[in-house]
Design a protein around this motif. Structure first.
Motif, PDB file in Angstrom:
ATOM      1  N   GLU A 135       0.704  -1.173  -0.079  1.00  0.00           N
ATOM      2  CA  GLU A 135       0.002  -0.093   0.117  1.00  0.00           C
ATOM      3  C   GLU A 135       0.750   1.227  -0.152  1.00  0.00           C
ATOM      4  N   ARG A 136       1.981   1.239  -0.884  1.00  0.00           N
ATOM      5  CA  ARG A 136       2.597   2.306  -1.015  1.00  0.00           C
ATOM      6  C   ARG A 136       2.426   3.119  -2.393  1.00  0.00           C
ATOM      7  N   VAL A 137       1.999   4.321  -2.391  1.00  0.00           N
ATOM      8  CA  VAL A 137       1.676   4.941  -3.556  1.00  0.00           C
ATOM      9  C   VAL A 137       2.802   5.409  -4.392  1.00  0.00           C
ATOM     10  N   GLN A 138       3.024   5.420  -5.415  1.00  0.00           N
ATOM     11  CA  GLN A 138       4.435   5.776  -5.995  1.00  0.00           C
ATOM     12  C   GLN A 138       3.981   6.337  -7.513  1.00  0.00           C
ATOM     13  N   ARG A 139       4.674   7.422  -7.638  1.00  0.00           N
ATOM     14  CA  ARG A 139       4.386   8.028  -9.108  1.00  0.00           C
ATOM     15  C   ARG A 139       5.519   7.535 -10.145  1.00  0.00           C
ATOM     16  N   PHE A 140       4.970   7.397 -11.492  1.00  0.00           N
ATOM     17  CA  PHE A 140       5.923   7.185 -12.542  1.00  0.00           C
ATOM     18  C   PHE A 140       5.507   8.459 -13.476  1.00  0.00           C
ATOM     19  N   TRP A 141       6.663   8.749 -14.380  1.00  0.00           N
ATOM     20  CA  TRP A 141       6.922   9.665 -15.245  1.00  0.00           C
ATOM     21  C   TRP A 141       6.620   9.444 -16.672  1.00  0.00           C
ATOM     22  N   PRO A 142       6.300  10.154 -17.432  1.00  0.00           N
ATOM     23  CA  PRO A 142       6.195   9.792 -18.847  1.00  0.00           C
ATOM     24  C   PRO A 142       7.626   9.687 -19.536  1.00  0.00           C
ATOM     25  N   GLY A 143       8.386   8.588 -20.225  1.00  0.00           N
ATOM     26  CA  GLY A 143       9.531   8.605 -20.580  1.00  0.00           C
ATOM     27  C   GLY A 143       9.385   8.530 -22.247  1.00  0.00           C
ATOM     28  N   LEU A 144       8.137   8.056 -22.805  1.00  0.00           N
ATOM     29  CA  LEU A 144       8.239   8.070 -24.202  1.00  0.00           C
ATOM     30  C   LEU A 144       6.996   8.812 -24.547  1.00  0.00           C
ATOM     31  N   LEU A 145       6.871   9.309 -25.848  1.00  0.00           N
ATOM     32  CA  LEU A 145       5.781  10.062 -26.507  1.00  0.00           C
ATOM     33  C   LEU A 145       4.806   8.871 -26.977  1.00  0.00           C
ATOM     34  N   PRO A 146       3.447   9.278 -26.565  1.00  0.00           N
ATOM     35  CA  PRO A 146       2.628   8.327 -26.959  1.00  0.00           C
ATOM     36  C   PRO A 146       2.391   8.401 -28.300  1.00  0.00           C
ATOM     37  N   PRO A 147       1.547   7.013 -28.951  1.00  0.00           N
ATOM     38  CA  PRO A 147       1.510   7.357 -30.347  1.00  0.00           C
ATOM     39  C   PRO A 147       0.395   8.096 -30.634  1.00  0.00           C
ATOM     40  N   GLU A 148       0.451   9.192 -31.612  1.00  0.00           N
ATOM     41  CA  GLU A 148      -0.489   9.838 -32.077  1.00  0.00           C
ATOM     42  C   GLU A 148      -1.352  10.531 -31.482  1.00  0.00           C
ATOM     43  N   GLN A 149      -2.423   9.960 -31.443  1.00  0.00           N
ATOM     44  CA  GLN A 149      -3.632  10.759 -30.506  1.00  0.00           C
ATOM     45  C   GLN A 149      -3.986  10.010 -29.383  1.00  0.00           C
ATOM     46  N   ALA A 150      -3.064   8.980 -28.873  1.00  0.00           N
ATOM     47  CA  ALA A 150      -3.329   8.384 -27.430  1.00  0.00           C
ATOM     48  C   ALA A 150      -3.188   9.527 -26.343  1.00  0.00           C
ATOM     49  N   ARG A 151      -4.441   9.099 -25.526  1.00  0.00           N
ATOM     50  CA  ARG A 151      -4.582  10.338 -24.161  1.00  0.00           C
ATOM     51  C   ARG A 151      -4.873   9.280 -23.167  1.00  0.00           C
ATOM     52  N   PRO A 152      -4.342   9.596 -21.836  1.00  0.00           N
ATOM     53  CA  PRO A 152      -4.650   8.969 -20.677  1.00  0.00           C
ATOM     54  C   PRO A 152      -6.178   8.710 -20.551  1.00  0.00           C
ATOM     55  N   ALA A 153      -6.429   7.723 -19.863  1.00  0.00           N
ATOM     56  CA  ALA A 153      -7.827   7.196 -20.060  1.00  0.00           C
ATOM     57  C   ALA A 153      -8.669   8.034 -19.167  1.00  0.00           C
ATOM     58  N   TRP A 154      -8.085   8.710 -18.044  1.00  0.00           N
ATOM     59  CA  TRP A 154      -8.597   9.896 -17.269  1.00  0.00           C
ATOM     60  C   TRP A 154      -9.091  11.115 -18.137  1.00  0.00           C
ATOM     61  N   MET A 155      -8.571  11.227 -19.148  1.00  0.00           N
ATOM     62  CA  MET A 155      -9.023  12.346 -19.796  1.00  0.00           C
ATOM     63  C   MET A 155     -10.414  12.272 -20.611  1.00  0.00           C
ATOM     64  N   PRO A 156     -10.446  11.175 -21.468  1.00  0.00           N
ATOM     65  CA  PRO A 156     -11.967  10.996 -22.049  1.00  0.00           C
ATOM     66  C   PRO A 156     -12.898  10.558 -21.018  1.00  0.00           C
ATOM     67  N   LEU A 157     -12.575   9.611 -19.936  1.00  0.00           N
ATOM     68  CA  LEU A 157     -13.479   9.339 -18.885  1.00  0.00           C
ATOM     69  C   LEU A 157     -13.807  10.723 -18.235  1.00  0.00           C
ATOM     70  N   GLY A 158     -12.908  11.545 -17.919  1.00  0.00           N
ATOM     71  CA  GLY A 158     -13.207  12.993 -17.269  1.00  0.00           C
ATOM     72  C   GLY A 158     -14.137  13.690 -17.990  1.00  0.00           C
ATOM     73  N   ALA A 159     -13.879  13.792 -19.231  1.00  0.00           N
ATOM     74  CA  ALA A 159     -14.711  14.453 -20.059  1.00  0.00           C
ATOM     75  C   ALA A 159     -16.245  14.071 -20.005  1.00  0.00           C
ATOM     76  N   ILE A 160     -16.438  12.646 -19.978  1.00  0.00           N
ATOM     77  CA  ILE A 160     -17.757  12.024 -19.875  1.00  0.00           C
ATOM     78  C   ILE A 160     -18.385  12.471 -18.717  1.00  0.00           C
ATOM     79  N   LEU A 161     -17.383  12.451 -17.426  1.00  0.00           N
ATOM     80  CA  LEU A 161     -18.046  13.113 -16.007  1.00  0.00           C
ATOM     81  C   LEU A 161     -18.564  14.121 -16.112  1.00  0.00           C
TER      82      LEU A 161
END
Lengths: 535, 166
Positions: A459-485
């Motif tokens: 139960e340790r919450v740990q951060r990770f950072w982006p090391g690569l560029l996502p392909p074209e139009q991929a966006r983290p799922a919290w973005m479209p799901l947040g838009a639905i919300l």
């Protein structure tokens, strides 16, 4: 100085003219490092014992007749240490000249070049030209088994690898044979370190290019690699790692020191499971169903069509993945709750047993082979399926309501999966046969391409950072799901991963009071009092 | 502000003779025809004399057995200010590190010669050569085989008798 009967709490000494206050029992080398003065050393490693045999960390201590090995000499009150005095510098230059007497100087073809301590130290303080005229002794290279290759000529006999196998892996497979300048590291048997689950660490701790990784051999130069702090996604231990990236591809994983999680180590199981991050078959654009086929669309049009179809009230169920970030999972939970609430299932692979590291008991390759299962469980998601991460979704095959799948590749499901669902939304990073039946497919990045958090087995919450560029139009799922919300009026669209984390904390009381800044690079234990400062 | 215009007077064609000016011009032309210090070079029959420090298109040195001398150390792509060298290292069947891919984009190259200067095994050189015409742009990306085939003389980046240009 008056004798004190009480044990001292701190020791004050002077290193290179600067006073430093450290706890008693600290070595001079550690004290110097705490003030940013890195004394050259080979045999000393913070995770191992110190045999003081490389003779490179010798420093001048006033009052001592000879130079003292700083890695084992403990600090004393009032001690005056000189690390760059003429005596200490001349000694280091001499020691380095001996190191180079038999060193092949094959930096151009050596994989360690650029991150080699011998290269660094000689460049900084060594002689411009060697004076040795004798022929160099030649060992050639030796296959140590597993992922490890040994170039005996480059070795500086620091014995870090031998001590790691003896003390930390507690699987003594390496030793020093012969004496004098013929001494060389060798294995006892033909198979060497083959099968030793933590043997890859000897490549990391080798200060020179003597032990190199076969997987990384000639693949990239050390100075070409970008290092991004991340968390190993291959089991629930959540070892802190660095992604070493070149040309938008992960070239290797290296452990990142975190004394509370993985020390300086990581297992070979995690170390070598990175190729999937570099897969080229990716979902690159949002897809939506037009007639019988899914066709690529734009985020705006696909999302607005999706939102329209979500407005009809229907039962909703979802499948999540324990490989998704906490932010993504929590936003999925909120969307499902806002649409009337429903069961969220997830499947996760499990190994038969743990692989502990005896010399560092906190660290083990856990049974649970997914990085974020704990977050899924804290969010009330239900694990189904077998230890392979398969099956368990039979009840959804003929499901007729709204179905959301996040991250799970559904590799074992047949192509008819979800074909009866009134609305089938798939958020994933790789194409899969089961996903082709989805009405809307939204591309999301992998953990290496986005910012987020994992919650590990303790139960340790740990951060990770982006090391690569996502392909074209991929966006983290919290973005479209947040838009639905936001469209449903159940929340705001988070602008950053940090905001998505804060929104997740509203749902998970365990995360309350934590922010990205307080988690930092070391992580934070849940349900532990945290120091909350006013923003 | 009003522009000031200077009106030039044109010579009147009816009243001006061009014979004098024409003769002057012809005299200069004939003088150059017999001038021994002429500068025109009858290229391509006559080839120009390039400086030994001329930095032209690259060439890769080869061992006697035909292998490239390059060990894929990665210094030339690192030092290249134009980022025109692409290198992928690997290991050959004898366990030697060698370049699997070595490409130089000669269009992107600025011919600074730093690749030659940095090379620890004296494999890559810029050459004393300038005739590079091709029919397609793609042909200007020289791969390893092409670089090894080049046979023009290589550059002395500096004068050996005066390495610091003093």
């Amino acid at each position: 100085m008056p004798e004190s009967t009480h044990p001292q709490e701190t020791v004050t000494l002077t290193i290179d003219g600067r006073e430093v206050i450290v706890p008693p029992g600290t070595t001079i080398l550690q004290a110097a490092e705490s003030m940013g003065n890195r004394i050259p050393h080979y045999c000393y490693h913070p995770g191992l014992s110190a045999p003081a045999q490389c003779r490179l960390c010798l420093v001048e201590v006033e009052g001592a007749p000879k130079l003292q090995p700083s890695c084992v000499t403990q600090v004393r009150d009032g001690q005056v240490v000189h690390t760059t005095s003429a005596k200490a510098t001349a000694m280091r230059q001499g020691v380095l000249e001996f190191y180079l007497a038999n060193h092949p100087l094959d930096c151009p073809i050596c994989d360690q070049s650029g991150e080699c301590k011998l290269q660094d130290y000689v460049h900084a303080e060594g002689r411009k030209h060697g004076r040795s005229r004798e022929p160099k002794r030649v060992f050639g290279r030796d296959d140590f088994g597993g992922d490890v290759l040994f170039y005996g000529d480059r070795c500086v006999m620091c014995t870090r690898c031998v001590r790691f196998m003896n003390e930390v892996a507690q699987d003594p497979r390496l030793t020093v044979v012969e004496r004098g300048n013929r001494s060389v590291i060798d294995t006892f048997f033909e198979d060497g370190v083959e099968g030793s689950p933590y043997a890859g660490n000897i490549v990391d701790i080798c200060p020179v290019g003597a032990l190199v990784s076969k997987d990384f051999l000639h693949k990239a130069r050390a100075w070409d690699l970008d290092h991004t702090p991340s968390v190993c996604p291959n089991c629930s231990q959540g070892c802190n790692i660095d992604l070493h990236v070149r040309d938008n591809r992960v070239q290797r994983l290296k452990p990142r020191a975190n004394p509370e999680v993985n020390g300086h180590w990581m297992c070979d199981y995690g170390r070598h499971r990175y190729e999937w991050i570099n897969r080229d078959d990716r979902l690159r654009r949002p897809l939506y169903r037009e007639g019988g086929d899914t066709v690529p669309g734009e985020w705006g049009t696909v999302l607005s069509e999706l939102l329209e179809r979500l407005e009809e009230t229907r039962p909703i169920r979802a499948v999540a993945s324990p490989f998704a970030s906490t932010e993504e999972l929590a936003t999925l939970r909120r969307v499902v709750d806002a649409l009337g609430g429903g069961e969220i299932l997830f499947r996760s692979p499990e190994a038969d047993d743990e692989i502990p590291l005896p010399g560092f008991p906190q660290l083990a390759r856990r049974r649970d082979l997914s990085p974020n299962r704990r977050a899924a469980e804290l969010l009330g998601m239900k694990r189904v399926g077998d230890a392979e991460g398969r099956g368990g979704l039979e009840s959804l095959a003929d499901y007729t309501g709204t179905l959301i799948v996040l991250g799970d590749a559904l590799a074992d499901m047949d192509e008819g999966f979800g074909s009866h669902a009134a609305l089938y939304l798939y958020l994933g990073s790789h194409p899969s046969p089961a996903a082709t039946k989805a009405d809307v497919v939204l591309p999301i990045p992998t953990f290496a391409e986005q910012e987020g958090t994992f919650i590990n087995v303790e139960e340790r919450v740990q951060r990770f950072w982006p090391g690569l560029l996502p392909p074209e139009q991929a966006r983290p799922a919290w973005m479209p799901l947040g838009a639905i919300l936001a469209r449903l009026g159940a929340g705001e669209l988070p602008a950053t991963a940090a905001e998505a984390f804060l929104a997740a904390a509203e749902l998970m009381p365990e995360l309350m009071g934590l922010r990205y800044e307080t988690i930092g690079t070391r992580g934070a234990i849940l349900n532990e009092p945290v120091l909350v400062t006013a923003p | 502000m009003a522009a000031t215009v200077k009106v030039m007077r044109r010579p009147d064609p009816g009243k001006t003779s061009y014979i004098r000016a024409t003769l002057k011009g012809m005299a200069l032309t004939f003088k150059h025809m017999v001038n021994p210090d002429k500068v025109t070079l009858q290229y391509p029959e006559e080839q120009p004399d390039l400086s030994p420090r001329w930095r032209g298109t690259h060439r890769m040195e080869v061992h006697a057995d035909g292998r490239p001398k390059c060990v894929a150390c990665g210094l030339c792509p690192t030092v290249c200010p134009a980022n025109c060298i692409r290198l992928v290292g690997g290991e050959d069947d004898q366990g030697n590190r060698y370049p699997i891919v070595y490409e130089i984009d000669e269009f992107r190259c600025i011919f600074c010669g730093m690749c030659q200067e940095v090379c620890p095994v004296e494999a890559i050189h810029v050459g004393v050569h300038f005739e590079n015409a091709e029919y397609t742009r793609e042909r200007f990306v020289y791969d390893l085989d092409r670089l090894m085939e080049q046979d023009h003389p290589t550059t002395l980046l500096w004068d050996p008798s005066d390495p610091r240009s003093e």
